[in-house]
Write a protein that holds these residues in place. Structure first.
Motif, short mmCIF file in Angstrom:
data_model
loop_
_atom_site.label_atom_id
_atom_site.label_comp_id
_atom_site.label_asym_id
_atom_site.label_seq_id
_atom_site.Cartn_x
_atom_site.Cartn_y
_atom_site.Cartn_z
N ASP A 1 0.56 -1.12 -0.13
CA ASP A 1 -0.11 -0.17 -0.10
C ASP A 1 0.63 0.96 0.37
O ASP A 1 1.56 1.58 -0.97
CB ASP A 1 -0.78 0.23 1.27
CG ASP A 1 -2.25 0.99 1.11
OD1 ASP A 1 -2.19 1.19 -0.17
OD2 ASP A 1 -2.89 1.26 2.35
N LEU A 2 1.30 1.87 0.98
CA LEU A 2 1.56 3.30 1.24
C LEU A 2 3.00 3.38 0.70
O LEU A 2 3.41 3.74 -0.13
CB LEU A 2 1.41 4.44 2.55
CG LEU A 2 2.00 5.13 2.97
CD1 LEU A 2 1.20 6.49 1.76
CD2 LEU A 2 1.71 5.94 4.57
N LEU B 1 7.56 7.42 7.62
CA LEU B 1 6.52 6.78 6.75
C LEU B 1 7.32 5.56 7.74
O LEU B 1 9.49 5.44 8.04
CB LEU B 1 6.89 5.83 5.33
CG LEU B 1 6.01 7.01 4.43
CD1 LEU B 1 6.39 6.29 2.99
CD2 LEU B 1 4.65 7.16 4.41
N ILE B 2 7.10 4.31 8.26
CA ILE B 2 7.73 3.02 8.75
C ILE B 2 6.62 1.88 8.57
O ILE B 2 4.96 1.45 7.88
CB ILE B 2 7.14 2.96 10.15
CG1 ILE B 2 8.11 1.64 10.58
CG2 ILE B 2 5.92 3.33 10.75
CD1 ILE B 2 8.37 2.00 12.06
N PRO C 1 1.15 -6.57 6.40
CA PRO C 1 1.08 -5.42 7.67
C PRO C 1 1.37 -4.16 7.27
O PRO C 1 2.87 -3.80 7.76
CB PRO C 1 1.97 -6.53 8.35
CG PRO C 1 2.87 -7.20 8.09
CD PRO C 1 2.18 -7.91 6.75
N ASN C 2 0.50 -3.81 6.67
CA ASN C 2 0.93 -2.99 5.03
C ASN C 2 1.67 -1.87 6.81
O ASN C 2 0.82 -1.40 7.53
CB ASN C 2 -0.25 -2.14 4.78
CG ASN C 2 -0.24 -2.86 3.70
OD1 ASN C 2 0.45 -3.85 3.03
ND2 ASN C 2 -1.67 -3.03 3.45
N GLY C 3 2.82 -0.46 6.27
CA GLY C 3 3.17 0.27 6.90
C GLY C 3 1.99 1.60 7.15
O GLY C 3 0.80 1.71 6.45
N ILE C 4 2.87 2.30 7.79
CA ILE C 4 1.68 3.52 8.26
C ILE C 4 2.74 4.75 7.97
O ILE C 4 3.86 5.05 8.16
CB ILE C 4 1.49 3.73 9.55
CG1 ILE C 4 2.65 3.24 10.54
CG2 ILE C 4 -0.37 2.25 9.59
CD1 ILE C 4 1.61 3.43 12.11
N ALA C 5 2.18 6.33 8.11
CA ALA C 5 2.73 7.44 8.22
C ALA C 5 2.77 7.80 9.63
O ALA C 5 1.29 7.49 9.99
CB ALA C 5 1.51 8.67 7.36
N GLU D 1 3.97 5.88 19.60
CA GLU D 1 2.75 6.10 20.19
C GLU D 1 2.42 4.80 19.40
O GLU D 1 1.21 3.77 19.33
CB GLU D 1 2.15 6.63 20.80
CG GLU D 1 2.81 7.45 22.43
CD GLU D 1 1.71 7.87 23.17
OE1 GLU D 1 0.21 7.71 22.64
OE2 GLU D 1 2.57 9.17 24.19
N THR D 2 2.33 5.47 18.04
CA THR D 2 1.24 5.07 16.41
C THR D 2 1.44 3.54 16.00
O THR D 2 0.42 3.23 15.90
CB THR D 2 1.11 6.25 15.92
OG1 THR D 2 0.81 7.35 15.97
CG2 THR D 2 -0.15 5.63 14.54
#
Length: 250
Positions: A49-50, A87-88, A107-111, A121-122
């Protein structure tokens, strides 16, 4: 051209996130000279994804990896848009056959924002739980018959020889298992011998109590394929323990 200021910003951010995540994590910065490492991270980024879209448009010039004591890894990279931050993504295990990823959701990453404390925390509340679940499912696919655990529950699966096996999710669960006689094999599965059924029963009860103290439930996968819904499982008699258990595409 090497951007020293930008490299320090990413490395510093990753260091802080590593120190704030639950468990024991270390941070390693990969500079533009680390071409092989960057190529491998690009290939192993566990995302469709991202992060995949970002890597397709902006090949890695540098990155930082966060490594947990059990071998799990995350990769931190620049975010190339007007929102700032980073991004991680999770990093997939090395050199596994395609069948290991069968029916495993990416387990798609996130911003992340520019605030590393909020970023940690996120990650802890979102990406880590999905990553740990995916890792447990991969282990389950590699070694049939070991039911995958969840972040909130460890599943102990009976084996043909009367032993118990578990694929714990998270460092805390793994530490409790190891402290109570479960031995980790090369695949990451934790196993408890059934040679002494009384000792095995004591170990399982104590494991259940300790996991419960950390807010983690415990379930035993019986030979019938049903999971016993108990937080402190009792081991069946030795005769039952020798029964036959039920049974990524990036």
């Amino acid at each position: 051209m090497y951007d020293h200021e930008n490299s320090e910003r990413l490395a510093s951010y990753a260091d802080i996130v590593a120190g704030e995540l639950p468990g024991t994590w270390t941070s390693t910065y990969h500079s533009p000279e680390d071409k092989d490492d960057l190529a491998e991270l690009t290939d192993r980024a566990w995302d469709l994804d991202l992060i995949a879209a970002s890597l397709a448009e902006h090949p890695l010039q540098h990155a930082a990896t966060l490594s947990r004591s059990d071998g799990a890894q995350l990769v931190v990279l620049d975010r190339h848009d007007d929102h700032g931050g980073f991004l991680i993504a999770a990093v997939a295990p090395r050199a596994l056959p395609d069948e290991a990823y069968r029916a495993v959701r990416e387990p798609n990453g996130i911003a992340l924002t520019d605030d590393p404390f909020l970023g940690a925390e996120t990650v802890a509340g979102d990406l880590l739980a999905r990553y740990d679940t995916a890792l447990a499912q991969v282990r389950h696919n590699l070694l049939g018959g070991v039911q995958p655990s969840q972040p909130e529950r460890v599943v102990l699966t009976w084996q043909h020889d009367g032993s118990l096996a578990a694929a714990p999710v998270g460092e805390q669960a793994a530490e409790v298992l190891a402290a109570n006689g479960f031995v980790q094999d090369q695949s990451g599965i934790y196993r408890l011998s059934g040679d002494d059924t009384q000792a095995q029963a004591r170990a399982v009860r104590e494991t259940g109590h300790q996991l419960d103290a950390h807010g983690i439930g415990t379930a035993v996968q019986h030979p019938s394929g049903r999971i016993a819904p108990t937080a402190t499982p009792a081991v069946p008699p030795a005769s039952a323990a020798t029964g036959t258990p039920a049974s990524r595409t990036r």
